[in-house]
Design an enzyme around this catalytic site. Sequence first.
Site, PDB file in Angstrom:
ATOM      1  CB  CYS A   1      -0.043  16.400 -18.668  1.00  0.00           C
ATOM      2  SG  CYS A   1      -0.338  15.179 -20.520  1.00  0.00           S
TER       3      CYS A   1
ATOM      4  CB  CYS B   1      -3.994  14.613 -22.480  1.00  0.00           C
ATOM      5  SG  CYS B   1      -2.625  13.726 -21.985  1.00  0.00           S
TER       6      CYS B   1
ATOM      7  CD  GLN C   1      -2.735  -1.185   2.827  1.00  0.00           C
ATOM      8  OE1 GLN C   1      -3.436  -0.354   3.620  1.00  0.00           O
ATOM      9  NE2 GLN C   1      -1.985  -2.113   3.258  1.00  0.00           N
ATOM     10  CG  ASN C   2       4.095   1.258   2.501  1.00  0.00           C
ATOM     11  OD1 ASN C   2       3.420   1.618   3.028  1.00  0.00           O
ATOM     12  ND2 ASN C   2       5.238   0.213   3.365  1.00  0.00           N
ATOM     13  CB  VAL C   3       2.751   5.922  -2.378  1.00  0.00           C
ATOM     14  CG1 VAL C   3       1.113   5.506  -2.470  1.00  0.00           C
ATOM     15  CG2 VAL C   3       2.957   6.978  -1.163  1.00  0.00           C
ATOM     16  CG  ASP C   4       7.790   4.316   0.445  1.00  0.00           C
ATOM     17  OD1 ASP C   4       8.068   3.010  -0.120  1.00  0.00           O
ATOM     18  OD2 ASP C   4       7.305   3.981   2.054  1.00  0.00           O
TER      19      ASP C   4
ATOM     20  N   GLY D   1       2.967  -4.395   9.324  1.00  0.00           N
ATOM     21  CA  GLY D   1       2.226  -2.618   9.357  1.00  0.00           C
ATOM     22  C   GLY D   1       2.057  -2.157   8.690  1.00  0.00           C
ATOM     23  CB  THR D   2      -1.652  -2.885   6.686  1.00  0.00           C
ATOM     24  OG1 THR D   2      -3.094  -2.238   7.034  1.00  0.00           O
ATOM     25  CG2 THR D   2      -1.720  -4.157   6.873  1.00  0.00           C
TER      26      THR D   2
ATOM     27  CG  HIS E   1      -3.136   2.305  -1.403  1.00  0.00           C
ATOM     28  ND1 HIS E   1      -3.393   2.052  -0.513  1.00  0.00           N
ATOM     29  CD2 HIS E   1      -4.436   1.566  -2.152  1.00  0.00           C
ATOM     30  CE1 HIS E   1      -3.995   1.932  -0.081  1.00  0.00           C
ATOM     31  NE2 HIS E   1      -4.739   1.373  -1.409  1.00  0.00           N
TER      32      HIS E   1
END
Length: 249
Positions: free
Chosen positions: A153, A132, A102-105, A192-193, A120
């Site tokens: 963009c 577009c 789930q981490n976006v790092d 870790g969630t 995520h």
Amino acid sequence: MFTDVAETVASHLDTAQSLTVITGAGVSAPSGVPTFRGPQGLWKNHRPEQLATPEAFASDPEMVWEWYNWRRELVAECQPNAAHRILAKWSSAAIPATIITQNVDGLHERAGTTGVIRFHGSIWELRCWKECDAGVIAWRNTAVPLDPLPPRCPYCNELARPGVVWFGESIPTDVLTKSLQATRCDVFLTIGTSAVVHPAASLLHSAKQHGAFTSEINLEGTPSSGDVDLAIQGSADTVLVEIDRLRSK
Ligand code: OAD
């Protein structure tokens, strides 16, 4: 300290033909990346609906981008920790672990894990806010700090948005499909969630339905603790190092 419970997980891993792990912010916490909930969490001082929703971005893209730019700067200074490194090792083992995060790092990737299922999205990817034709496909941008801010963009010069899943948005179908397929496994670990955000938290139940041995590693109890076969209280890095030490292969 965790030897008994770590031994139980290690012995299940030794006989498993498939392993799937879902990680959350607690896995990156030992690297210095703030979690979302809890006393030091990001949602203590910021309301998710003001920063992590399409509505927030529509009404104040500058503020939302300031926050993501700050997080990118913060993460760029952090290094993967032992938990990321053990999971990277397991992901390239003879029976490779599937890592859903789930981490976006991007710290799993920086530790060497390939094929991470990014539930995520990623703060290192951008998409066209106006969707577009070319800009619906996320592109990588690792500039720290972002310049210009907000970014545009490259295809249509409209605003770009962070390539993450915001509250109120759906998980991309291919990501959800791959994740659900990965719940057909012998061992499923949730690490870790806080297990309060769905559908990520529901993957555990899918794994249980498929007969997986399930275990949670977390500093504290969560709504999933009562549902897993074995809940281990401890820091992700310390516990994973111990499990890895006790694995026979
Ligand atoms: P949370 O911040 O909700 O939960 C972090 C969990 O990690 C808590 O249960 C802590 O007890 C645990 N924890 C903290 N340090 C730990 C450590 N060293 N070892 C083990 N556990 C530790 O983070 P997530 O569950 O990842 O979504 O949050 C889920 C989603 O909510 C995020 O992906 C984000 C957020 O809003 C979106 O932005 C869509």
